[in-house]
Design an enzyme around this catalytic site. Structure first.
Site, PDB file in Angstrom:
ATOM      1  N   THR A 187       0.834  -1.200   0.000  1.00 52.50           N
ATOM      2  CA  THR A 187       0.000   0.000   0.000  1.00 52.50           C
ATOM      3  C   THR A 187       0.871   1.253   0.000  1.00 52.50           C
ATOM      4  O   THR A 187       2.047   1.220   0.346  1.00 52.50           O
ATOM      5  CB  THR A 187      -0.946   0.022   1.211  1.00 52.50           C
ATOM      6  N   ASP A 188       0.257   2.359  -0.391  1.00 49.18           N
ATOM      7  CA  ASP A 188       0.969   3.633  -0.422  1.00 49.18           C
ATOM      8  C   ASP A 188       0.523   4.512   0.745  1.00 49.18           C
ATOM      9  O   ASP A 188      -0.214   4.055   1.626  1.00 49.18           O
ATOM     10  CB  ASP A 188       0.773   4.327  -1.778  1.00 49.18           C
ATOM     11  N   GLN A 189       0.930   5.752   0.733  1.00 49.35           N
ATOM     12  CA  GLN A 189       0.613   6.654   1.834  1.00 49.35           C
ATOM     13  C   GLN A 189      -0.887   6.933   1.938  1.00 49.35           C
ATOM     14  O   GLN A 189      -1.381   7.335   2.988  1.00 49.35           O
ATOM     15  CB  GLN A 189       1.391   7.956   1.666  1.00 49.35           C
ATOM     16  N   MET A 190      -1.624   6.671   0.860  1.00 53.49           N
ATOM     17  CA  MET A 190      -3.076   6.879   0.882  1.00 53.49           C
ATOM     18  C   MET A 190      -3.809   5.631   1.378  1.00 53.49           C
ATOM     19  O   MET A 190      -5.020   5.555   1.349  1.00 53.49           O
ATOM     20  CB  MET A 190      -3.561   7.268  -0.516  1.00 53.49           C
ATOM     21  N   VAL A 205      -3.934   2.662   0.052  1.00 56.87           N
ATOM     22  CA  VAL A 205      -4.488   1.814  -1.004  1.00 56.87           C
ATOM     23  C   VAL A 205      -3.329   1.102  -1.690  1.00 56.87           C
ATOM     24  O   VAL A 205      -2.175   1.531  -1.605  1.00 56.87           O
ATOM     25  CB  VAL A 205      -5.327   2.609  -2.033  1.00 56.87           C
TER      26      VAL A 205
END
Length: 134
Positions: free
Chosen positions: A15-18, A20
């Site tokens: 996942t990324d910083q958002m 997702v």
């Protein structure tokens, strides 16, 4: 057209910083589906490579509908769309736990001779398996 399904649990590192799944990780999911589709039909990448055959991806397209999130259990449906004398094409559908379609994709792969780097027709047994599935 025959399909094969696998389940994938989204790992935190995907996942990324958002929060997702990072878009680049979807290609790995589709590879997992493709490898398992072939394995389910008795065709392994390991055997092909031991016999001088590579199967590189020459095209990959993706259409993101909704994001996948950390710890979700995803279902990936891999479908053999068509084959030619040297290429195979797969479609992919990725669903979340409640059955919502998240991502659709398609890929084209080419059978290649490892020594020459040139496209080749795969062994007859592979063609037979693919013909039954299309």
């Amino acid at each position: 057209m025959e399909y094969h399904q696998i389940q994938i649990r989204v790992r935190y590192s995907e996942t990324d910083q958002m929060r997702v799944v990072y878009h680049g990780n979807y290609a790995q999911y589709f590879e997992m589906g493709r490898v398992e589709w072939l394995r389910n039909k008795g065709i392994s990448y390991k055997w092909m490579e031991e016999n001088g055959i590579m199967l590189p991806v020459v095209s990959l397209t993706m259409n993101y509908k909704k994001p996948a999130h950390y710890d979700e259990l995803l279902t990936l449906k891999t479908i053999l769309k068509k084959r030619s004398s040297v290429k195979i094409e797969f479609d992919y559908e990725l669903y979340n736990e409640v059955g919502e379609l998240l991502t659709m994709a398609s890929s084209i792969l080419v059978f290649v001779d490892m020594k020459t780097g040139r496209p080749i027709s795969p062994p007859q047994y592979i063609l037979d398996v693919l013909d039954k599935a299309v």
